[in-house]
Design an enzyme around this catalytic site. Structure first.
Site, mmCIF file in Angstrom:
data_model
loop_
_atom_site.group_PDB
_atom_site.id
_atom_site.type_symbol
_atom_site.label_atom_id
_atom_site.label_comp_id
_atom_site.label_asym_id
_atom_site.label_seq_id
_atom_site.Cartn_x
_atom_site.Cartn_y
_atom_site.Cartn_z
ATOM 1 N N TRP A 290 113.758 13.330 -77.381
ATOM 2 C CA TRP A 290 114.422 14.391 -78.002
ATOM 3 C C TRP A 290 114.523 14.011 -79.580
ATOM 4 O O TRP A 290 114.471 15.067 -80.609
ATOM 5 C CB TRP A 290 116.029 14.378 -77.575
ATOM 6 C CG TRP A 290 116.090 14.617 -76.033
ATOM 7 C CD1 TRP A 290 116.189 13.824 -74.992
ATOM 8 C CD2 TRP A 290 115.654 15.871 -75.574
ATOM 9 N NE1 TRP A 290 116.177 14.570 -73.898
ATOM 10 C CE2 TRP A 290 115.613 15.786 -74.230
ATOM 11 C CE3 TRP A 290 115.246 17.089 -76.063
ATOM 12 C CZ2 TRP A 290 115.335 16.688 -73.267
ATOM 13 C CZ3 TRP A 290 115.156 18.208 -75.296
ATOM 14 C CH2 TRP A 290 115.073 18.017 -74.144
ATOM 15 N N ASP B 108 123.012 14.036 -82.638
ATOM 16 C CA ASP B 108 122.880 14.764 -81.296
ATOM 17 C C ASP B 108 123.582 14.242 -80.128
ATOM 18 O O ASP B 108 123.167 13.164 -79.698
ATOM 19 C CB ASP B 108 121.213 15.117 -81.160
ATOM 20 C CG ASP B 108 121.166 15.844 -79.721
ATOM 21 O OD1 ASP B 108 121.963 16.121 -79.117
ATOM 22 O OD2 ASP B 108 119.960 16.033 -79.664
ATOM 23 N N LYS C 4 125.866 20.124 -70.341
ATOM 24 C CA LYS C 4 125.878 18.689 -69.666
ATOM 25 C C LYS C 4 127.437 18.636 -69.222
ATOM 26 O O LYS C 4 127.775 18.994 -68.311
ATOM 27 C CB LYS C 4 125.225 17.379 -70.287
ATOM 28 C CG LYS C 4 123.755 17.378 -70.261
ATOM 29 C CD LYS C 4 123.141 18.122 -71.473
ATOM 30 C CE LYS C 4 121.772 18.042 -71.723
ATOM 31 N NZ LYS C 4 120.793 17.730 -70.797
#
Lengths: 355, 355
Positions: free
Chosen positions: A99, A166, A190
C-alpha cells in the site's frame, strides 16, 4: 451454518450495522422512503451526515481545527489527493509494503519523494524504524497497518515533521493522537462501513498552500467548505458508517475496542506460537492486531489447501493468505467476535492433531 | 401513507431493486454473508460485476470496442477525469446550464475550451442548437439532460467530432447510439442505483494518448485493464445497479422504458399546459422527460408553499424546485410509477379548484 468472516476487506460488519441498515432501507428515519432513494439534501440525511461527523470526532477525540470528510473513490484516490494538496517540494514516505508503494507512486507525480525508512530488506516482515526522519519534509506519510504483510505500527511516532497516515485497516482499533497528523485517511470497508466511502480527517489550516491548480473534486478545501456535501455523497455507506459509530459508542469507545481487539489477536497469536504446524510470518514486535499472517511450517507444506477445506467445514471463510505471502491470513476487525477466533484456533488444533 | 418520490436524485428506486438489495444484505448469493461484508475478490461478487457489465452492454446495445466501468467518486469526479484523459489541445463544451458549467471549469485546467453553443441568453430554458461545431476539437462535451432547468437533448446529434456525454439523469430512458461517443458517464443515483457509483462507457482505443501523466486512479486505462476492480469498488451500489438492470430487462428493455417514460411526461406536461394556475418553464421542444419544471403563474404567486403543503398531504415528496428556477420540479425517473404522476396531476387540479 454460521459463517466466521475473516476477509481482509471488505470485511465483517456488525449485526447492529446490518440490522439498522436494513431497517433504513425499508423506511429511513420515518420518511416512508428508503435510504437508497433519499435525497442527500433532505434534512433527514443532513442529520445523518452531521451525526456521523460529530461521533467520529468524539470517538477519536479529534482536536479543534480538524474536519472529518466522507468521500467517494476509495483510499486509492487519496494516494493522489494527498500530494495534490499537500506536497510542495518534498515528502517523506515510509515503505512498509504494497500500500505504501501505491501511495509513493502517486506522490512522485507531484514532487520529490524520499523513502525515509523501509523494511524491504526483509520482505516487509517488520515495521520500519523511524529513527532518521529529515526535518525538511512537507509531510511524512505512513501506512499504519499493512493488510498484506500483517505488520502494524500501533503508536503515533514522534518525528520532527507532521504526518499523513493511511489508517484504512486499523482506524478505531486504538486511541490516536490526531494532533500529530495533518491528515489521516482510509477506506471504510474494514472497521467502519460497507465499501464505497472513504474517511478523511484533515487539519484545515494546512490546506490552500499547494503550488498547483487542483481539480475541484480533488481539492480537500472543496469538501471542507461544503461539509462533505459538495456533490452527492455515498449515502448508504455513510448511513451504515453512522450505525457502526453508534455501536462503538455503546460498546464503550475506542479504548474498549482496543482491549477487545488485543485480546482477540493474543488468542490467535498464542495458538500460532504454540502450534507445531503453523508459524507466524511477522516479527513479534510488528505483529498486526488486525491481520494475522501465518504459514505452515516446511514439514507440513502441501497441506494448505486441505486446511482451507477443513476450516470451511467449520464455517470459516476468508483466511487464504494474499499471494504475496501465501499461507493464511485471518483478519480480526472490530466486528469479528472472539468466538470466531476461538473457532479458528480450535480448527487449527484439530487439524494439527489429525496430521 | 404511501409516498410518491419525485426527488431529483438520489431518487426513487424500484421495489424490485430495494427488495433484492435487502435479500442480499441478509444473505448474499447463498454465502451466508451479507453483501455489506463480502470481499470484492470473492467469486460471488466477481459474478455480480461481470453480469452488471454484460447487462449494461446488452441493454444499451453497446458496440465492440467499448468497456463499462463502475467507479466511485461521482459524476463530479468525471468532470476532471474526462479532460485529464482526453483533452490534448482543445475541447468543445455545450453550455446547457449548471452541470455543464462544472464540467467546463475542470476542462480549463487541462487545455483550451471552446463554448460551442449556449442557452445562457434565455436562462437555459431551451437546449442549445448544435449547428456550428468546429472540426478541430478533441471532443465535444454535452450534458444530455439538465436536472435543474428541466431541459433535455433526446437524441444523439450529428456533429463532425466525436462526443463525450454526461448522461447522469437520462441514461436508460431511450436507446443511445453509443458509436457516436468516445465516452458516456453518469452518477448512478437517478436511473440505476443508490448513490455511490458512477458508470462510464468508454471507447478503449481513445485512451493512452493524453499529453500528461495521469494519477493511477484517474486514468481510465487503470480501470479498463482491471475490469473495474483495480481497487475496492462500491460493492453494495453495484449490486443494486445489477438488480435495476435485471428489472429493466424483465420490463422489456430500453425501448419499453422510453415508452413508459414518455407517457408519464406527457401526462404531467398535459396537466401543466391545461392548467390556469401552473405553467412550464421550458420551451416545449427542449422539455425534459425526466425532470419537469413548472411554476405558478404570476396571478397565483405566493401560493407555492401552500401547494407544497397540500401535495405533502397526498404523500407527494421532492417537488420543490431548485433555487435557480424556483417553483416546482417533478422528477419522473424510470422507477416512478405512472400512478404517482396521476396523484400529482390530481393534486394540482384539486388545488387549482380551491383557489
Amino acid at each position: 451454518m454460521k459463517k466466521h468472516n475473516f476477509y481482509a476487506g471488505p470485511s465483517i460488519m456488525s449485526q447492529y450495522t446490518i440490522d439498522h441498515t436494513i431497517d433504513a432501507i425499508r423506511d429511513f428515519a420515518g420518511t416512508g422512503l428508503s435510504v437508497l432513494e433519499i435525497s442527500h439534501r433532505s434534512k433527514e440525511f443532513q442529520a445523518v451526515m452531521d451525526e456521523a461527523q460529530a461521533l467520529f470526532k468524539e470517538l477519536l477525540d479529534i482536536p479543534e481545527g480538524y474536519e472529518v470528510l466522507f468521500l467517494g473513490g476509495g483510499a486509492s484516490l487519496q494516494f493522489c489527493m494527498v500530494p495534490y494538496n499537500l506536497l510542495k517540494t518534498k515528502a517523506g514516505y515510509v515503505d512498509s509494503g504494497t500500500w505504501a508503494h501505491k501511495a509513493i507512486k502517486e506522490a512522485k507525480l507531484f514532487g520529490d519523494v524520499e523513502i525515509v525508512a523501509s523494511s524491504e530488506d526483509d520482505k516487509y516482515v517488520y515495521y520500519p524504524k523511524l529513527d532518521n526522519v529529515p526535518t525538511d519534509l512537507d509531510y511524512l506519510h505512513i501506512t499504519t497497518n499493512n493488510t498484506i504483510y500483517g505488520t502494524e505500527l500501533r503508536e503515533d511516532p514522534d518525528v520532527p515533521v507532521r504526518m499523513v497516515a493511511d489508517m484504512s485497516s486499523d482506524i478505531f482499533s486504538r486511541p490516536v493522537d490526531v494532533s500529530k497528523y495533518d491528515l489521516i485517511y482510509g477506506g471504510a470497508q474494514k472497521n467502519l462501513a460497507p465499501a464505497g466511502v472513504t474517511f478523511v480527517i484533515v487539519k484545515t489550516d494546512v490546506l490552500g498552500q499547494a503550488p498547483r491548480a487542483i481539480p475541484t473534486m480533488l481539492n480537500y478545501e472543496t469538501h471542507v467548505k461544503k461539509g462533505s456535501m459538495f456533490n452527492t455523497p455515498p449515502v448508504l455507506p455513510i448511513y451504515s458508517a453512522l450505525q457502526t459509530l453508534k455501536w462503538y459508542k455503546e460498546l464503550g469507545g475506542v479504548k474498549k475496542l482496543q482491549e477487545i481487539d488485543e485480546e482477540k489477536a493474543r488468542v490467535l497469536y498464542d495458538a500460532i506460537d504454540e502450534s507445531k504446524m503453523f508459524v507466524g510470518t511477522v516479527k513479534p514486535e510488528s505483529r498486526s492486531i488486525m491481520n494475522v499472517c501465518f504459514v505452515m511450517k516446511p514439514e507440513y507444506a502441501g497441506l494448505e489447501k486441505d486446511f482451507l477445506d477443513f476450516a470451511a467445514t467449520k464455517g470459516i471463510v476468508g483466511i487464504k493468505g494474499h499471494r504475496s505471502v501465501g499461507g493464511f491470513r485471518a483478519s480480526l476487525y472490530n466486528a469479528l467476535p472472539l468466538d470466531s477466533v476461538k473457532v479458528l484456533t480450535q480448527a487449527m488444533k484439530e487439524f494439527e492433531n489429525k496430521h
